[in-house]
Write a protein that holds these residues in place. Structure first.
Motif, PDB file in Angstrom:
ATOM      1  N   UNK A  19       0.836  -1.206   0.000  1.00 29.51           N
ATOM      2  CA  UNK A  19       0.000   0.000   0.000  1.00 29.51           C
ATOM      3  C   UNK A  19       0.869   1.254   0.000  1.00 29.51           C
ATOM      4  N   UNK A  20       1.913   1.266   0.816  1.00 31.91           N
ATOM      5  CA  UNK A  20       2.787   2.440   0.897  1.00 31.91           C
ATOM      6  C   UNK A  20       3.523   2.663  -0.415  1.00 31.91           C
ATOM      7  N   UNK A  21       4.039   1.598  -1.007  1.00 32.23           N
ATOM      8  CA  UNK A  21       4.744   1.735  -2.288  1.00 32.23           C
ATOM      9  C   UNK A  21       3.780   2.191  -3.382  1.00 32.23           C
ATOM     10  N   UNK A  22       2.555   1.679  -3.370  1.00 34.65           N
ATOM     11  CA  UNK A  22       1.554   2.105  -4.347  1.00 34.65           C
ATOM     12  C   UNK A  22       1.242   3.584  -4.190  1.00 34.65           C
ATOM     13  N   UNK A  23       1.098   4.039  -2.947  1.00 28.79           N
ATOM     14  CA  UNK A  23       0.852   5.468  -2.683  1.00 28.79           C
ATOM     15  C   UNK A  23       1.981   6.323  -3.245  1.00 28.79           C
ATOM     16  N   UNK A  24       3.230   5.910  -2.981  1.00 30.01           N
ATOM     17  CA  UNK A  24       4.359   6.700  -3.448  1.00 30.01           C
ATOM     18  C   UNK A  24       4.443   6.726  -4.970  1.00 30.01           C
ATOM     19  N   UNK A  25       4.254   5.579  -5.592  1.00 29.77           N
ATOM     20  CA  UNK A  25       4.336   5.530  -7.058  1.00 29.77           C
ATOM     21  C   UNK A  25       3.197   6.295  -7.721  1.00 29.77           C
ATOM     22  N   UNK A  26       1.994   6.133  -7.192  1.00 32.00           N
ATOM     23  CA  UNK A  26       0.852   6.807  -7.813  1.00 32.00           C
ATOM     24  C   UNK A  26       0.928   8.325  -7.647  1.00 32.00           C
ATOM     25  N   UNK A  27       1.341   8.812  -6.469  1.00 29.93           N
ATOM     26  CA  UNK A  27       1.409  10.258  -6.278  1.00 29.93           C
ATOM     27  C   UNK A  27       2.556  10.886  -7.064  1.00 29.93           C
ATOM     28  N   UNK A  28       3.579  10.118  -7.387  1.00 29.66           N
ATOM     29  CA  UNK A  28       4.672  10.655  -8.186  1.00 29.66           C
ATOM     30  C   UNK A  28       4.382  10.600  -9.682  1.00 29.66           C
ATOM     31  N   UNK A  29       3.615   9.607 -10.134  1.00 26.10           N
ATOM     32  CA  UNK A  29       3.477   9.378 -11.572  1.00 26.10           C
ATOM     33  C   UNK A  29       2.123   9.735 -12.166  1.00 26.10           C
ATOM     34  N   UNK A  30       1.113   9.910 -11.357  1.00 20.79           N
ATOM     35  CA  UNK A  30      -0.204  10.272 -11.877  1.00 20.79           C
ATOM     36  C   UNK A  30      -0.429  11.754 -11.615  1.00 20.79           C
ATOM     37  N   UNK A  31      -0.599  12.507 -12.669  1.00 17.71           N
ATOM     38  CA  UNK A  31      -0.676  13.958 -12.578  1.00 17.71           C
ATOM     39  C   UNK A  31      -1.789  14.430 -11.633  1.00 17.71           C
ATOM     40  N   UNK A  32      -2.936  13.791 -11.659  1.00 14.46           N
ATOM     41  CA  UNK A  32      -4.058  14.207 -10.810  1.00 14.46           C
ATOM     42  C   UNK A  32      -3.770  14.000  -9.320  1.00 14.46           C
ATOM     43  N   UNK A  33      -2.795  13.149  -8.999  1.00 17.11           N
ATOM     44  CA  UNK A  33      -2.481  12.855  -7.602  1.00 17.11           C
ATOM     45  C   UNK A  33      -1.225  13.557  -7.094  1.00 17.11           C
ATOM     46  N   UNK A  34      -0.604  14.393  -7.926  1.00 14.26           N
ATOM     47  CA  UNK A  34       0.623  15.078  -7.529  1.00 14.26           C
ATOM     48  C   UNK A  34       0.436  15.904  -6.258  1.00 14.26           C
ATOM     49  N   UNK A  35      -0.751  16.448  -6.055  1.00 10.84           N
ATOM     50  CA  UNK A  35      -0.971  17.298  -4.877  1.00 10.84           C
ATOM     51  C   UNK A  35      -0.881  16.510  -3.577  1.00 10.84           C
ATOM     52  N   UNK A  36      -1.010  15.177  -3.632  1.00 16.15           N
ATOM     53  CA  UNK A  36      -0.930  14.354  -2.433  1.00 16.15           C
ATOM     54  C   UNK A  36       0.493  13.866  -2.154  1.00 16.15           C
ATOM     55  N   UNK A  37       1.418  14.137  -3.057  1.00 20.18           N
ATOM     56  CA  UNK A  37       2.811  13.731  -2.856  1.00 20.18           C
ATOM     57  C   UNK A  37       3.452  14.655  -1.827  1.00 20.18           C
ATOM     58  N   UNK A  38       4.120  14.084  -0.844  1.00 21.50           N
ATOM     59  CA  UNK A  38       4.751  14.856   0.208  1.00 21.50           C
ATOM     60  C   UNK A  38       6.072  14.162   0.560  1.00 21.50           C
ATOM     61  N   UNK A  39       7.175  14.847   0.316  1.00 19.45           N
ATOM     62  CA  UNK A  39       8.483  14.243   0.549  1.00 19.45           C
ATOM     63  C   UNK A  39       8.709  13.903   2.019  1.00 19.45           C
ATOM     64  N   UNK A  40       8.176  14.726   2.929  1.00 21.15           N
ATOM     65  CA  UNK A  40       8.337  14.432   4.353  1.00 21.15           C
ATOM     66  C   UNK A  40       7.582  13.156   4.719  1.00 21.15           C
ATOM     67  N   UNK A  41       6.386  12.979   4.154  1.00 19.30           N
ATOM     68  CA  UNK A  41       5.614  11.754   4.407  1.00 19.30           C
ATOM     69  C   UNK A  41       6.343  10.548   3.824  1.00 19.30           C
ATOM     70  N   UNK A  42       6.914  10.706   2.626  1.00 18.79           N
ATOM     71  CA  UNK A  42       7.677   9.611   2.021  1.00 18.79           C
ATOM     72  C   UNK A  42       8.838   9.206   2.923  1.00 18.79           C
ATOM     73  N   UNK A  43       9.565  10.186   3.448  1.00 19.44           N
ATOM     74  CA  UNK A  43      10.711   9.906   4.310  1.00 19.44           C
ATOM     75  C   UNK A  43      10.269   9.176   5.580  1.00 19.44           C
ATOM     76  N   UNK A  44       9.211   9.668   6.219  1.00 14.53           N
ATOM     77  CA  UNK A  44       8.727   9.043   7.450  1.00 14.53           C
ATOM     78  C   UNK A  44       8.282   7.612   7.180  1.00 14.53           C
ATOM     79  N   UNK A  45       7.531   7.398   6.113  1.00  8.44           N
ATOM     80  CA  UNK A  45       7.063   6.047   5.787  1.00  8.44           C
ATOM     81  C   UNK A  45       8.222   5.111   5.482  1.00  8.44           C
ATOM     82  N   UNK A  46       9.218   5.599   4.765  1.00  5.71           N
ATOM     83  CA  UNK A  46      10.376   4.761   4.429  1.00  5.71           C
ATOM     84  C   UNK A  46      11.180   4.379   5.674  1.00  5.71           C
ATOM     85  N   UNK A  47      11.330   5.306   6.600  1.00  8.40           N
ATOM     86  CA  UNK A  47      12.062   5.004   7.838  1.00  8.40           C
ATOM     87  C   UNK A  47      11.280   4.011   8.685  1.00  8.40           C
ATOM     88  N   UNK A  48       9.966   4.188   8.780  1.00 10.64           N
ATOM     89  CA  UNK A  48       9.141   3.267   9.564  1.00 10.64           C
ATOM     90  C   UNK A  48       9.136   1.864   8.967  1.00 10.64           C
TER      91      UNK A  48
END
Length: 87
Positions: A19-48
């Motif tokens: 689910x986390x990897x899908x969220x990251x890939x979709x928010x980076x690659x789907x233009x309509x979802x770019x607004x949900x991409x957050x680098x701080x959230x990506x970092x926190x999720x990756x560390x967890x």
């Protein structure tokens, strides 16, 4: 078949990682979802993720110590190996 929590926790962790990897890939690659991409959230999720996979390894080893016979032992070893690679 295995009824302990060792493989169940690893299966749940794998589903959460998917689910986390899908969220990251979709928010980076789907233009309509770019607004949900957050680098701080990506970092926190990756560390967890690292901590959760280590916990999955520990739980699997704890389950193996209790009962390790036949196919159960083999499957637990595979789960430990995969979790170690992902951690």
């Amino acid at each position: 078949m295995d009824t302990t929590s060792d493989r169940g926790s690893s299966d749940g962790q794998a589903a959460k990682s998917h689910i986390i990897i899908s969220y990251q890939l979709m928010t980076e690659n789907i233009r309509a979802l770019h607004r949900y991409a957050n680098l701080k959230a990506f970092l926190i999720l990756d560390v967890l993720e690292v901590g959760f996979w280590i916990a999955a390894i520990v739980l699997t080893v704890m389950g193996m110590v209790k009962t390790c016979t036949g196919l159960n032992c083999t499957l637990s070893g595979v789960v430990i190996g995969l979790a170690a690679v992902l951690a």
